[in-house]
Design an enzyme around this catalytic site. Structure first.
Site, PDB file in Angstrom:
ATOM      1  N   GLU A  50     -51.809   5.954 -26.980  1.00 20.08           N
ATOM      2  CA  GLU A  50     -51.805   4.552 -26.882  1.00 20.08           C
ATOM      3  C   GLU A  50     -53.144   4.224 -26.252  1.00 20.08           C
ATOM      4  OE1 GLU A  50     -49.712   0.636 -24.980  1.00 20.08           O
ATOM      5  OE2 GLU A  50     -49.418   2.724 -24.107  1.00 20.08           O
ATOM      6  N   ASP A 103     -49.687  -0.852 -29.401  1.00 18.38           N
ATOM      7  CA  ASP A 103     -49.513  -2.026 -28.633  1.00 18.38           C
ATOM      8  C   ASP A 103     -50.098  -3.395 -29.212  1.00 18.38           C
ATOM      9  OD1 ASP A 103     -49.572  -3.955 -26.572  1.00 18.38           O
ATOM     10  OD2 ASP A 103     -48.805  -2.495 -25.289  1.00 18.38           O
ATOM     11  N   GLN A 111     -45.418  -1.993 -29.791  1.00 19.92           N
ATOM     12  CA  GLN A 111     -45.032  -2.593 -28.614  1.00 19.92           C
ATOM     13  C   GLN A 111     -45.771  -3.973 -28.544  1.00 19.92           C
ATOM     14  OE1 GLN A 111     -46.458   0.166 -25.573  1.00 19.92           O
ATOM     15  NE2 GLN A 111     -44.480   0.573 -25.007  1.00 19.92           N
ATOM     16  N   GLU A 135     -42.855  -4.995 -24.048  1.00 21.32           N
ATOM     17  CA  GLU A 135     -43.496  -4.701 -23.040  1.00 21.32           C
ATOM     18  C   GLU A 135     -44.526  -5.831 -22.155  1.00 21.32           C
ATOM     19  OE1 GLU A 135     -45.653  -0.590 -21.488  1.00 21.32           O
ATOM     20  OE2 GLU A 135     -46.713  -1.856 -23.006  1.00 21.32           O
TER      21      GLU A 135
END
Length: 268
Positions: free
Chosen positions: A143, A178, A204, A240
């Site tokens: 990530e 993300d 996310q 998140e």
């Protein structure tokens, strides 16, 4: 219809960690993720998961000395044995929780270090970890994280992440996309999702500039969710974000997508 997983390290902070599983189920979630479960025994986390009727879809590898400022071990030369021990610990939790994905946290660039040495360490560690995980049927995630939130984070570019995945070539090594970090680092989300969708193994969400829930901030998440559907993404989307208020109140946006508290059974 998007499938959302509650991130228990960000949501339901009103409750102790093990109680957050039930809190997530009470709000209508069917899946959860979290960062670091290692303060608890695998059996205790598994029991909380099973009691709530949930599945765990993602968690992170141990990140080293978090209180001391460390943010992962993967790119740290001289820490390879610790990295391998951290992976073994993560594999233990994945087996107990029947969790299919582990985010392998990269770590911070060391002051004065040669970037090429860090890159070589990172690639070697990821290749080794992917081989170990393959035997257990696990998918490993990398990530990119923006350096505004985590100064000095080694993996801070989505194009470099794609290069890493291409060069290692392990089918069980994927991109954790993300959207919050991607917006801060690059922007141009729609085109970036389109280009990197073949690499994405998990998504996310949170809304810049303050990492809040969808419904306020820079990103039109209604558009993003429609775009993901068009692109054929059918995986989990981890929530998140940091709620602006109570977690339950922050989920108003999610009610449009099927996250609805289950009806309570009446006592006879």
């Amino acid at each position: 219809m998007p499938r959302f997983a509650a991130n228990l390290s960000f949501l339901f902070q009103e409750e102790p960690f093990l109680d957050r599983f039930a809190a997530a189920a009470d709000q209508g979630f069917e899946a959860v993720e979290f960062t670091f479960p290692y303060e608890h025994a695998p059996a205790a986390v598994a029991a909380a998961m099973k009691a709530a009727g949930l599945q765990v879809v993602l968690f992170n590898t141990p990140a080293g000395d978090w209180a001391g400022g460390e943010r992962g071990l993967t790119a740290l030369p001289g820490r390879r044995q610790e990295f391998r021990a951290a992976m073994d610990r993560a594999f233990e939790f994945a087996a107990a929780l029947n969790c299919p994905r582990i985010h392998v946290v990269a770590g911070l660039e060391q002051s004065g270090s040669d970037r090429r040495v860090l890159e070589a360490c990172y690639m070697d560690n990821l290749a080794w970890a992917a081989e170990q995980a393959s035997g257990a049927g696990l998918m490993l995630m990398i990530e990119p994280i923006n350096r505004r939130d985590v100064p000095g984070f080694f993996l801070h570019d989505f194009d470099y992440a794609e290069k890493v995945l291409t060069e290692i070539g392990a089918p069980n090594l994927r991109l954790q996309f993300d959207i919050y970090h991607a917006q801060i680092i690059h922007g141009d989300l729609s085109k970036r999702l389109e280009r990197q969708m073949p690499w994405i193994g998990h998504i996310q969400i949170a809304n810049p500039p303050d990492r809040r829930e969808p419904g306020g901030g820079e990103i039109d998440y209604g558009f993003i969710f429609d775009r993901l559907e068009t692109l054929g993404y059918d995986g989990w989307i981890g929530c998140e974000y940091r709620p602006a208020g109570a977690t339950a109140a922050s989920l108003d946006w999610a009610r449009r997508y099927g996250i609805v508290p289950p009806k309570k059974k009446l006592n006879p």
